[in-house]
Scaffold this motif. Structure first.
Motif, PDB file in Angstrom:
ATOM      1  N   THR A   1      12.850 122.206  44.328  1.00 34.75           N
ATOM      2  CA  THR A   1      13.384 121.743  45.608  1.00 34.75           C
ATOM      3  C   THR A   1      14.806 122.252  45.810  1.00 34.75           C
ATOM      4  OG1 THR A   1      14.206 119.691  44.607  1.00 34.75           O
ATOM      5  CG2 THR A   1      12.000 119.630  45.586  1.00 34.75           C
TER       6      THR A   1
ATOM      7  N   ALA B   1      11.006 122.290  49.843  1.00 34.17           N
ATOM      8  CA  ALA B   1      10.283 122.068  48.586  1.00 34.17           C
ATOM      9  C   ALA B   1       9.201 123.138  48.487  1.00 34.17           C
ATOM     10  CB  ALA B   1       9.670 120.674  48.546  1.00 34.17           C
TER      11      ALA B   1
ATOM     12  N   GLU C   1       7.633 108.630  48.346  1.00 38.54           N
ATOM     13  CA  GLU C   1       7.672 107.753  47.181  1.00 38.54           C
ATOM     14  C   GLU C   1       6.562 106.701  47.253  1.00 38.54           C
ATOM     15  OE1 GLU C   1      10.923 105.163  44.591  1.00 38.54           O
ATOM     16  OE2 GLU C   1      11.493 106.087  46.487  1.00 38.54           O
TER      17      GLU C   1
ATOM     18  N   THR D   1      14.735 111.315  54.127  1.00 39.29           N
ATOM     19  CA  THR D   1      15.850 111.513  53.195  1.00 39.29           C
ATOM     20  C   THR D   1      15.940 112.938  52.661  1.00 39.29           C
ATOM     21  OG1 THR D   1      14.474 110.759  51.339  1.00 39.29           O
ATOM     22  CG2 THR D   1      15.777 109.091  52.490  1.00 39.29           C
TER      23      THR D   1
ATOM     24  N   HIS E   1      11.455 116.401  48.581  1.00 39.89           N
ATOM     25  CA  HIS E   1      11.238 115.704  47.312  1.00 39.89           C
ATOM     26  C   HIS E   1      10.125 116.395  46.530  1.00 39.89           C
ATOM     27  CE1 HIS E   1      13.711 112.244  48.517  1.00 39.89           C
ATOM     28  NE2 HIS E   1      13.118 112.336  49.696  1.00 39.89           N
TER      29      HIS E   1
ATOM     30  N   PHE F   1       7.572 115.233  43.183  1.00 41.41           N
ATOM     31  CA  PHE F   1       7.162 114.201  42.241  1.00 41.41           C
ATOM     32  C   PHE F   1       6.124 114.763  41.282  1.00 41.41           C
ATOM     33  CE2 PHE F   1       8.802 111.722  45.743  1.00 41.41           C
ATOM     34  CZ  PHE F   1       9.422 110.633  45.130  1.00 41.41           C
TER      35      PHE F   1
ATOM     36  N   GLU G   1      10.280 111.352  40.042  1.00 39.67           N
ATOM     37  CA  GLU G   1      10.812 112.397  40.914  1.00 39.67           C
ATOM     38  C   GLU G   1      11.512 113.450  40.070  1.00 39.67           C
ATOM     39  OE1 GLU G   1      13.276 113.065  45.076  1.00 39.67           O
ATOM     40  OE2 GLU G   1      13.105 111.048  44.225  1.00 39.67           O
TER      41      GLU G   1
END
Length: 264
Positions: A39, A44, A106, A140, A143, A145, A155
């Motif tokens: 990322t 990403a 998330e 945000t 990301h 994960f 993460e």
């Protein structure tokens, strides 16, 4: 790995506090072809090596779009990955129908973690024999994960899973400080360089065996989304050529330095 008295099911602990069926599922992940995720502040990226079982078969898909803002890469049993992928798609669709918004990453990853963990608590079930890298964008930012068969999720800034993935991890660790400020193209090239580190000596990245998935913001500081898209075939040719050119240039500049390979 060898058979013992505590590996008949996934709900019995050994005296050492281990659940062997979960560990065996983790071994299935290590047998899968390698996938890499990383990322930056705006994007990403997922990159993967595809395998074909034999010369007459097509290459197995490694990257899947889940929603317009998220996708995943798999290492391990593709059939198990398909079940988890379909579950994630259903959850994203339900979120849009109910709340008219994209599901936060998330939350989505926590749902599949809970689903996988249940298989380690109920007799007669087995853990999913697949590891996932889930990449996406929400309010945000970008990301990444990692999902493991035990149900554990975490993460990551960059990650690699699958066969020979340690060599890719070494590359990612060495260049980690460069990733946050990378643009889209540069981040993809870093991913392909990490992927190239895992290849055996007589293999190369080609348009047939390489997949790239990208998601992010179209412009820094703005919320216009570049939807998750999987690039295969001719779409990845320029990226592969640019990585090959970089390696040739590096070889001329520093003789004796080059891609790490395994002689085994």
């Amino acid at each position: 790995m060898f058979r013992n008295n505590y590996d008949n099911d996934s709900v019995t602990f050994s005296p050492q506090g281990r659940i062997f069926q979960v560990e065996y599922a983790a071994e299935a992940v290590k047998q899968g072809s390698v996938v890499v995720g990383l990322t930056s502040k705006t994007h990403a990226v997922l990159v993967a090596i595809k395998r074909n079982a034999e010369e007459l078969s097509s290459y197995q898909k490694k990257l899947f779009a889940v929603d317009e803002h998220v996708g995943l890469a798999i290492a391990g049993l593709t059939s198990d990955a398909r079940v988890l992928s379909n579950f994630m798609k259903q959850q994203c669709l339900s979120q849009r129908l109910t709340y008219d918004r994209a599901m936060p990453l998330e939350t989505l990853v926590s749902l599949i973690g809970d689903k996988a963990q249940l298989n380690t608590q109920h007799y007669g079930k087995r853990p999913y024999g697949v590891g996932l890298l889930v990449a996406g964008v929400d309010e945000t930012g970008p990301h990444l994960f990692e999902f493991q068969p035990s149900g554990m999720t975490q993460e990551m800034l960059a990650c690699a899973i699958g066969a020979r993935s340690q060599m890719a991890r070494t590359y990612l660790e060495k260049n980690l400080d460069k990733f946050p400020d990378c643009g889209r193209e540069e981040l993809v090239r870093h991913g392909l360089k990490a992927l190239k580190e895992t290849l055996v000596q007589d293999r190369e990245l080609t348009v047939e065996n390489t997949s790239v998935g990208v998601v992010g913001f179209k412009e820094p500081g703005k919320k216009a989304l570049e939807f998750f898209k999987v690039h295969d075939g001719a779409d990845v040719k320029d990226w592969i050529n640019s990585v090959a050119d970089d390696n040739e240039g590096g070889g001329e500049a520093a003789e004796g330095e080059g891609m790490q390979v395994d002689d085994e």
